[in-house]
Design a protein around this motif. Structure first.
Motif, PDB file in Angstrom:
ATOM      1  N   LEU A   1     -22.184  10.538   2.451  1.00 34.63           N
ATOM      2  CA  LEU A   1     -22.989   9.397   2.904  1.00 34.63           C
ATOM      3  C   LEU A   1     -24.214   9.814   3.707  1.00 34.63           C
ATOM      4  O   LEU A   1     -25.241   9.144   3.674  1.00 34.63           O
ATOM      5  N   THR A   2     -24.125  10.939   4.416  1.00 38.20           N
ATOM      6  CA  THR A   2     -25.269  11.418   5.194  1.00 38.20           C
ATOM      7  C   THR A   2     -26.190  12.313   4.376  1.00 38.20           C
ATOM      8  O   THR A   2     -27.202  12.789   4.881  1.00 38.20           O
ATOM      9  N   GLY A   3     -25.825  12.545   3.109  1.00 38.92           N
ATOM     10  CA  GLY A   3     -26.684  13.327   2.228  1.00 38.92           C
ATOM     11  C   GLY A   3     -26.520  14.833   2.368  1.00 38.92           C
ATOM     12  O   GLY A   3     -27.263  15.593   1.746  1.00 38.92           O
ATOM     13  N   GLN A   4     -25.557  15.275   3.163  1.00 40.52           N
ATOM     14  CA  GLN A   4     -25.338  16.717   3.305  1.00 40.52           C
ATOM     15  C   GLN A   4     -24.754  17.311   2.030  1.00 40.52           C
ATOM     16  O   GLN A   4     -24.977  18.479   1.726  1.00 40.52           O
TER      17      GLN A   4
ATOM     18  N   MET B   1     -18.173  11.311   4.713  1.00 42.25           N
ATOM     19  CA  MET B   1     -19.269  11.297   5.676  1.00 42.25           C
ATOM     20  C   MET B   1     -20.370  12.276   5.260  1.00 42.25           C
ATOM     21  O   MET B   1     -21.559  11.956   5.348  1.00 42.25           O
ATOM     22  N   LEU B   2     -19.990  13.455   4.787  1.00 42.34           N
ATOM     23  CA  LEU B   2     -20.972  14.432   4.320  1.00 42.34           C
ATOM     24  C   LEU B   2     -21.764  13.882   3.131  1.00 42.34           C
ATOM     25  O   LEU B   2     -22.978  14.095   3.026  1.00 42.34           O
TER      26      LEU B   2
END
Length: 70
Positions: free
Chosen positions: A34-37, A31-32
């Protein structure tokens, strides 16, 4: 990793390796990413993450935590 006495440093990490480094679950790490974090590049079907990008994420998290403490 060594090959014939030559030390070879890995240039990329997989999402699973980054999850293990950070002590996060694979789902959270994905998730990190995929969200660009956590920055990554897609190579074929796989995501790869440079060590410096992991460091950037950790630095950002610790900077944010420091602001909360102030």
């Amino acid at each position: 990793m060594t090959t014939s006495g030559i030390i070879v440093q890995r240039k990329w990490h997989t999402t699973a390796e980054v999850a293990a480094m950070l002590g996060f679950g694979l789902s959270k790490t994905k998730m990190l990413v995929l969200t660009g974090q956590i920055r990554s590049v897609k190579i074929g079907r796989d995501r790869r993450i440079l060590p410096v990008w992991v460091d950037e994420y950790v630095t950002r998290c610790t900077t944010d935590a420091g602001e909360w403490a102030a």
